[in-house]
Design an enzyme around this catalytic site. Structure first.
Site, PDB file in Angstrom:
ATOM      1  N   ASN A 125      26.416 -28.055  21.053  1.00  0.00           N
ATOM      2  CA  ASN A 125      25.025 -27.955  20.843  1.00  0.00           C
ATOM      3  C   ASN A 125      24.402 -28.413  21.997  1.00  0.00           C
ATOM      4  O   ASN A 125      23.292 -27.831  22.163  1.00  0.00           O
ATOM      5  CB  ASN A 125      24.761 -28.712  19.484  1.00  0.00           C
ATOM      6  CG  ASN A 125      25.508 -28.203  18.143  1.00  0.00           C
ATOM      7  OD1 ASN A 125      24.623 -27.295  17.864  1.00  0.00           O
ATOM      8  ND2 ASN A 125      26.297 -28.449  17.822  1.00  0.00           N
ATOM      9  N   GLY A 139      32.502 -38.221  12.873  1.00  0.00           N
ATOM     10  CA  GLY A 139      32.367 -39.218  13.922  1.00  0.00           C
ATOM     11  C   GLY A 139      32.477 -38.452  15.511  1.00  0.00           C
ATOM     12  O   GLY A 139      32.278 -37.184  15.458  1.00  0.00           O
ATOM     13  N   LYS A 180      23.001 -34.510  13.768  1.00  0.00           N
ATOM     14  CA  LYS A 180      23.329 -34.766  15.238  1.00  0.00           C
ATOM     15  C   LYS A 180      23.371 -33.411  15.862  1.00  0.00           C
ATOM     16  O   LYS A 180      23.125 -33.375  17.178  1.00  0.00           O
ATOM     17  CB  LYS A 180      24.670 -35.577  15.502  1.00  0.00           C
ATOM     18  CG  LYS A 180      25.722 -34.916  14.647  1.00  0.00           C
ATOM     19  CD  LYS A 180      26.798 -34.162  16.009  1.00  0.00           C
ATOM     20  CE  LYS A 180      27.853 -33.475  15.498  1.00  0.00           C
ATOM     21  NZ  LYS A 180      28.587 -32.707  16.536  1.00  0.00           N
TER      22      LYS A 180
END
Length: 330
Positions: A255, A135, A190
């Site tokens: 990231n 999450g 993601k």
């Protein structure tokens, strides 16, 4: 509950704080004695989460057998590509009935397996003993007790609820799911999309571009998920869109930050030195690309991120290639 957290980075430390504040006795395992001593004696981990106070019920050790002894819950927070090698040494020490919680977000290179699959295969545990937590979970915000939510996914509903209750605090709210595949793919993909987003930020591209990366990145992820048996609705939730938005929009996300360095023309080595953190998407873009190809799924953003990271393609060229692809319906 007696719990163990293997790994003393930012996310492992934040997770240990959640467990401790929710009432568990927690033993954290760290590789370095100085870190274990700081956790044990000063109830902090300045190297990973400066200024954060851990509960008195949280302690530290460099002895893995001591860390997992009698643990009902064992959370693993190590770089995803090191999991298999580490588990080969660790699994024999785990209590036979312990719940194994994966905090990692990646796809293994070579085998193309999700982290829960690596745990099942390497540790020799049943799939219903493995729980995935995913999450929008930026560790510094969690450690600062800012309200946040997460997903606890397991094929065993009762086990998912047990972990849910072990994590619930006034500022950390867990939801349960049985879609382990969807939650893991959302968390892994993601990271790659956040790299692309960071490159866009560094290139000075605006909100239209950024919104397009998030939405089309989510579409790529959902396509892969459906091909692998995930529930498409998972990608509209916390483990899909929620995690993607947090990782793309926050400067705290490693990231995205790594992607910004690449977008400024730095090499992988230069970006690694500058960030001093593991950006899981750099390696996962290879395994996710291969997983998509093996299942006949198009993931053009992932393909271009891989080309920038590992083939030396200029990010500006990657943008042009994305924009001049064959036209298709949304």
């Amino acid at each position: 509950m007696r719990a163990s957290v293997i790994g003393s980075g930012a996310w492992g430390t934040a997770f240990a704080k959640v467990l401790g504040d929710a009432g568990s006795d927690v033993t954290m395992w760290a590789r370095r004695e100085a870190v274990a001593t700081e956790i044990r004696e000063r109830h902090g981990n300045e190297g990973s989460l400066p200024g954060v106070r851990l509960a008195e019920s949280v302690t530290g050790t460099t002895d893995l057998a001591e860390a997992v002894d009698g643990a009902e819950l064992i959370a693993i927070a190590v770089p995803s590509q090191t999991l298999r090698g580490n588990l080969a040494d660790w699994a024999g020490l785990f209590p036979a009935d312990a719940t194994i919680v994966s905090l990692m977000k990646g796809i293994e290179l070579g085998t193309l397996k999700r982290m829960s699959e690596v745990i099942v295969e390497t540790a020799g545990v049943a799939p219903d003993r493995v729980v995935v937590v995913s999450g929008p979970n930026l560790a510094p915000e969690i450690a600062a007790e800012q309200p946040t939510t997460t997903v606890v996914a397991c094929s065993d509903e009762a086990r998912a609820k047990q972990v849910q209750h072990a994590l619930a605090t006034p500022w950390f709210r867990p939801y349960t799911s049985d879609d382990v595949i969807g939650c893991e793919l959302g968390g892994a993909c993601k990271n790659v999309i956040a790299l692309a987003y960071g490159m866009a930020v560094a290139l000075g591209l605006g909100d239209n571009t950024r919104a397009s990366l998030i939405t089309r990145g989510l579409a790529e992820t959902a396509r892969l998920g459906v091909a692998l048996g995930a529930d498409p609705l998972t990608f509209a939730g916390l483990a899909g869109l929620g995690d993607l938005v947090a990782s793309c929009s926050s400067p705290l996300a490693r990231n995205r930050t790594f992607g910004e360095h690449l977008g400024r023309g730095e090499s992988l080595e230069q970006a690694q030195i500058a960030t001093r953190q593991t950006a899981e998407g750099v390696k996962s873009c290879l395994s996710i690309r291969d997983l998509a190809r093996a299942n006949g799924v198009e993931m053009p953003i992932v393909e271009q991120v891989e080309r920038v990271c590992h083939e030396g393609v200029d990010p500006r060229v990657a943008v042009k290639l994305l924009m001049t692809r064959d036209m298709k319906p949304e």
